[in-house]
Design a protein around this motif. Sequence first.
Motif, PDB file in Angstrom:
ATOM      1  N   GLY A  42     -14.944  23.709 -15.771  1.00  0.00           N
ATOM      2  CA  GLY A  42     -15.282  22.669 -14.807  1.00  0.00           C
ATOM      3  C   GLY A  42     -15.189  21.282 -15.425  1.00  0.00           C
ATOM      4  N   VAL A  43     -15.696  21.143 -16.639  1.00  0.00           N
ATOM      5  CA  VAL A  43     -15.605  19.865 -17.349  1.00  0.00           C
ATOM      6  C   VAL A  43     -14.144  19.529 -17.628  1.00  0.00           C
ATOM      7  CG1 VAL A  43     -16.122  18.735 -19.563  1.00  0.00           C
ATOM      8  CG2 VAL A  43     -17.908  19.980 -18.338  1.00  0.00           C
ATOM      9  N   TYR A  44     -13.360  20.540 -18.030  1.00  0.00           N
ATOM     10  CA  TYR A  44     -11.944  20.303 -18.299  1.00  0.00           C
ATOM     11  C   TYR A  44     -11.218  19.841 -17.033  1.00  0.00           C
ATOM     12  CZ  TYR A  44      -7.161  20.900 -19.858  1.00  0.00           C
ATOM     13  OH  TYR A  44      -5.848  20.676 -20.176  1.00  0.00           O
ATOM     14  N   PHE A  45     -11.478  20.516 -15.927  1.00  0.00           N
ATOM     15  CA  PHE A  45     -10.821  20.144 -14.662  1.00  0.00           C
ATOM     16  C   PHE A  45     -11.291  18.785 -14.165  1.00  0.00           C
ATOM     17  CE2 PHE A  45     -10.428  24.908 -13.781  1.00  0.00           C
ATOM     18  CZ  PHE A  45      -9.217  24.973 -14.455  1.00  0.00           C
ATOM     19  N   PHE A  46     -12.539  18.428 -14.455  1.00  0.00           N
ATOM     20  CA  PHE A  46     -13.047  17.118 -14.065  1.00  0.00           C
ATOM     21  C   PHE A  46     -12.328  16.004 -14.830  1.00  0.00           C
ATOM     22  CE2 PHE A  46     -16.104  13.604 -14.540  1.00  0.00           C
ATOM     23  CZ  PHE A  46     -16.299  13.302 -13.205  1.00  0.00           C
ATOM     24  N   HIS A  47     -12.051  16.270 -16.111  1.00  0.00           N
ATOM     25  CA  HIS A  47     -11.371  15.267 -16.934  1.00  0.00           C
ATOM     26  C   HIS A  47      -9.851  15.286 -16.770  1.00  0.00           C
ATOM     27  CE1 HIS A  47     -14.877  13.730 -18.942  1.00  0.00           C
ATOM     28  NE2 HIS A  47     -15.279  14.960 -19.216  1.00  0.00           N
ATOM     29  N   HIS A  48      -9.313  16.306 -16.136  1.00  0.00           N
ATOM     30  CA  HIS A  48      -7.873  16.416 -15.867  1.00  0.00           C
ATOM     31  C   HIS A  48      -7.683  16.730 -14.383  1.00  0.00           C
ATOM     32  CE1 HIS A  48      -8.296  17.362 -20.169  1.00  0.00           C
ATOM     33  NE2 HIS A  48      -7.158  16.690 -20.290  1.00  0.00           N
ATOM     34  N   PRO A  49      -7.891  15.753 -13.509  1.00  0.00           N
ATOM     35  CA  PRO A  49      -7.900  16.052 -12.063  1.00  0.00           C
ATOM     36  C   PRO A  49      -6.549  16.458 -11.495  1.00  0.00           C
ATOM     37  CG  PRO A  49      -8.097  13.692 -12.429  1.00  0.00           C
ATOM     38  CD  PRO A  49      -8.156  14.349 -13.766  1.00  0.00           C
ATOM     39  N   GLY A  50      -5.455  15.991 -12.029  1.00  0.00           N
ATOM     40  CA  GLY A  50      -4.155  16.298 -11.439  1.00  0.00           C
ATOM     41  C   GLY A  50      -3.370  17.301 -12.267  1.00  0.00           C
ATOM     42  N   LEU A  51      -3.922  18.486 -12.478  1.00  0.00           N
ATOM     43  CA  LEU A  51      -3.224  19.477 -13.294  1.00  0.00           C
ATOM     44  C   LEU A  51      -1.975  19.969 -12.581  1.00  0.00           C
ATOM     45  CD1 LEU A  51      -5.972  21.839 -14.772  1.00  0.00           C
ATOM     46  CD2 LEU A  51      -4.472  20.313 -15.994  1.00  0.00           C
ATOM     47  N   ASP A  52      -0.877  19.968 -13.325  1.00  0.00           N
ATOM     48  CA  ASP A  52       0.325  20.580 -12.783  1.00  0.00           C
ATOM     49  C   ASP A  52       0.595  21.873 -13.564  1.00  0.00           C
ATOM     50  OD1 ASP A  52       1.166  19.587 -15.183  1.00  0.00           O
ATOM     51  OD2 ASP A  52       2.859  18.453 -14.401  1.00  0.00           O
ATOM     52  N   TYR A  53       1.674  22.526 -13.232  1.00  0.00           N
ATOM     53  CA  TYR A  53       1.968  23.827 -13.817  1.00  0.00           C
ATOM     54  C   TYR A  53       2.146  23.741 -15.328  1.00  0.00           C
ATOM     55  CZ  TYR A  53       4.320  28.178 -14.920  1.00  0.00           C
ATOM     56  OH  TYR A  53       4.664  29.381 -15.483  1.00  0.00           O
ATOM     57  N   LEU A  54       2.832  22.723 -15.818  1.00  0.00           N
ATOM     58  CA  LEU A  54       3.079  22.608 -17.257  1.00  0.00           C
ATOM     59  C   LEU A  54       1.785  22.384 -18.039  1.00  0.00           C
ATOM     60  CD1 LEU A  54       6.382  20.532 -17.281  1.00  0.00           C
ATOM     61  CD2 LEU A  54       6.078  22.982 -17.702  1.00  0.00           C
ATOM     62  N   GLU A  55       0.876  21.565 -17.498  1.00  0.00           N
ATOM     63  CA  GLU A  55      -0.411  21.367 -18.166  1.00  0.00           C
ATOM     64  C   GLU A  55      -1.247  22.634 -18.147  1.00  0.00           C
ATOM     65  OE1 GLU A  55      -1.289  16.643 -17.395  1.00  0.00           O
ATOM     66  OE2 GLU A  55      -1.723  18.085 -15.801  1.00  0.00           O
ATOM     67  N   TRP A  56      -1.205  23.349 -17.027  1.00  0.00           N
ATOM     68  CA  TRP A  56      -1.932  24.616 -16.906  1.00  0.00           C
ATOM     69  C   TRP A  56      -1.379  25.624 -17.911  1.00  0.00           C
ATOM     70  CZ3 TRP A  56      -6.259  25.984 -14.491  1.00  0.00           C
ATOM     71  CH2 TRP A  56      -6.509  27.334 -14.268  1.00  0.00           C
ATOM     72  N   GLN A  57      -0.056  25.676 -18.035  1.00  0.00           N
ATOM     73  CA  GLN A  57       0.570  26.602 -18.961  1.00  0.00           C
ATOM     74  C   GLN A  57       0.266  26.219 -20.408  1.00  0.00           C
ATOM     75  OE1 GLN A  57       4.847  26.789 -18.791  1.00  0.00           O
ATOM     76  NE2 GLN A  57       4.860  28.909 -19.500  1.00  0.00           N
ATOM     77  N   SER A  58       0.296  24.946 -20.708  1.00  0.00           N
ATOM     78  CA  SER A  58      -0.013  24.524 -22.081  1.00  0.00           C
ATOM     79  C   SER A  58      -1.479  24.778 -22.428  1.00  0.00           C
ATOM     80  CB  SER A  58       0.340  23.057 -22.288  1.00  0.00           C
ATOM     81  OG  SER A  58      -0.514  22.226 -21.547  1.00  0.00           O
ATOM     82  N   LEU A  59      -2.364  24.672 -21.446  1.00  0.00           N
ATOM     83  CA  LEU A  59      -3.774  24.989 -21.688  1.00  0.00           C
ATOM     84  C   LEU A  59      -3.926  26.442 -22.108  1.00  0.00           C
ATOM     85  CD1 LEU A  59      -6.847  24.394 -21.494  1.00  0.00           C
ATOM     86  CD2 LEU A  59      -6.689  25.046 -19.089  1.00  0.00           C
ATOM     87  N   PHE A  60      -3.266  27.339 -21.375  1.00  0.00           N
ATOM     88  CA  PHE A  60      -3.416  28.757 -21.676  1.00  0.00           C
ATOM     89  C   PHE A  60      -2.473  29.246 -22.770  1.00  0.00           C
ATOM     90  CE2 PHE A  60      -5.931  28.800 -17.881  1.00  0.00           C
ATOM     91  CZ  PHE A  60      -6.880  29.766 -18.165  1.00  0.00           C
ATOM     92  N   ASN A  61      -1.638  28.373 -23.325  1.00  0.00           N
ATOM     93  CA  ASN A  61      -0.837  28.731 -24.487  1.00  0.00           C
ATOM     94  C   ASN A  61      -1.648  28.686 -25.770  1.00  0.00           C
ATOM     95  OD1 ASN A  61       1.663  29.548 -23.624  1.00  0.00           O
ATOM     96  ND2 ASN A  61       2.464  27.462 -23.516  1.00  0.00           N
ATOM     97  N   SER A  62      -2.738  27.934 -25.764  1.00  0.00           N
ATOM     98  CA  SER A  62      -3.554  27.847 -26.978  1.00  0.00           C
ATOM     99  C   SER A  62      -4.341  29.148 -27.170  1.00  0.00           C
ATOM    100  CB  SER A  62      -4.491  26.645 -26.924  1.00  0.00           C
ATOM    101  OG  SER A  62      -5.405  26.796 -25.877  1.00  0.00           O
ATOM    102  N   LEU A  63      -4.408  29.575 -28.416  1.00  0.00           N
ATOM    103  CA  LEU A  63      -5.031  30.855 -28.743  1.00  0.00           C
ATOM    104  C   LEU A  63      -6.511  30.868 -28.412  1.00  0.00           C
ATOM    105  CD1 LEU A  63      -4.623  33.656 -29.973  1.00  0.00           C
ATOM    106  CD2 LEU A  63      -5.158  32.646 -32.193  1.00  0.00           C
ATOM    107  N   TRP A  64      -7.199  29.752 -28.645  1.00  0.00           N
ATOM    108  CA  TRP A  64      -8.644  29.745 -28.415  1.00  0.00           C
ATOM    109  C   TRP A  64      -8.970  29.909 -26.937  1.00  0.00           C
ATOM    110  CZ3 TRP A  64     -11.324  26.194 -25.512  1.00  0.00           C
ATOM    111  CH2 TRP A  64     -10.642  25.033 -25.165  1.00  0.00           C
ATOM    112  N   VAL A  65      -8.141  29.364 -26.035  1.00  0.00           N
ATOM    113  CA  VAL A  65      -8.378  29.536 -24.597  1.00  0.00           C
ATOM    114  C   VAL A  65      -8.111  30.984 -24.192  1.00  0.00           C
ATOM    115  CG1 VAL A  65      -7.626  28.843 -22.284  1.00  0.00           C
ATOM    116  CG2 VAL A  65      -7.930  27.130 -24.063  1.00  0.00           C
ATOM    117  N   LYS A  66      -7.080  31.582 -24.782  1.00  0.00           N
ATOM    118  CA  LYS A  66      -6.800  32.990 -24.486  1.00  0.00           C
ATOM    119  C   LYS A  66      -7.948  33.886 -24.938  1.00  0.00           C
ATOM    120  CE  LYS A  66      -1.788  32.881 -24.443  1.00  0.00           C
ATOM    121  NZ  LYS A  66      -0.559  33.431 -24.979  1.00  0.00           N
ATOM    122  N   ILE A  67      -8.461  33.628 -26.124  1.00  0.00           N
ATOM    123  CA  ILE A  67      -9.575  34.441 -26.629  1.00  0.00           C
ATOM    124  C   ILE A  67     -10.829  34.196 -25.801  1.00  0.00           C
ATOM    125  CG2 ILE A  67     -11.111  34.759 -28.610  1.00  0.00           C
ATOM    126  CD1 ILE A  67      -8.649  34.293 -30.385  1.00  0.00           C
TER     127      ILE A  67
END
Length: 115
Positions: free
Chosen positions: A34-59
Motif C-alpha cells: 500500500g505504501v509502495y502504491f501510494f508513492h508510485h500512483p501511476g504504475l505501468d506494466y514495466l514498473e510492475w514487472q521490474s518490481l517483481f523482478n527483484s528477488l526480495w519482492v519474490k521472496i
Amino acid sequence: MVSTHSGANRRGLKDWLIQRFSAIYMLFYFIAFGVYFFHHPGLDYLEWQSLFNSLWVKIFTLVFILTLLYHSWIGMWTVFTDYVKCGVVRVLLNVLVLFALVGFFFAALLTLWSI
C-alpha cells in the motif's frame, strides 16, 4: 471423567498462534505494498514487472502466499471439524481443500517466478 490427550491442547494453541502470526505478516505485506502504491500512483506494466523482478519482492510474496495458504488451511480445517459431523465427508472436504491449496501454491509459484 474426561481424559485429554496431551497433544490436542498444544496443537490448538500452535494453530491459533500460527494464524495470528500469519495474519500479522499478511497485514505487513498489504501495508508495505500500500505504501509502495501510494508513492508510485501511476504504475505501468514495466514498473510492475521490474518490481517483481527483484528477488526480495519474490521472496516476500512467496512467504505471503505460504502464510495465506497455511492460514486458510487452519481456518478450513477448524470449520470442517466444528460443523461437519460425518467423518467421511469431513475427510473428503479436507482432502479437496488440501489439493486445492497445493494447486494454488504451484500456480502462484509458476506465476511469480515466470515474471
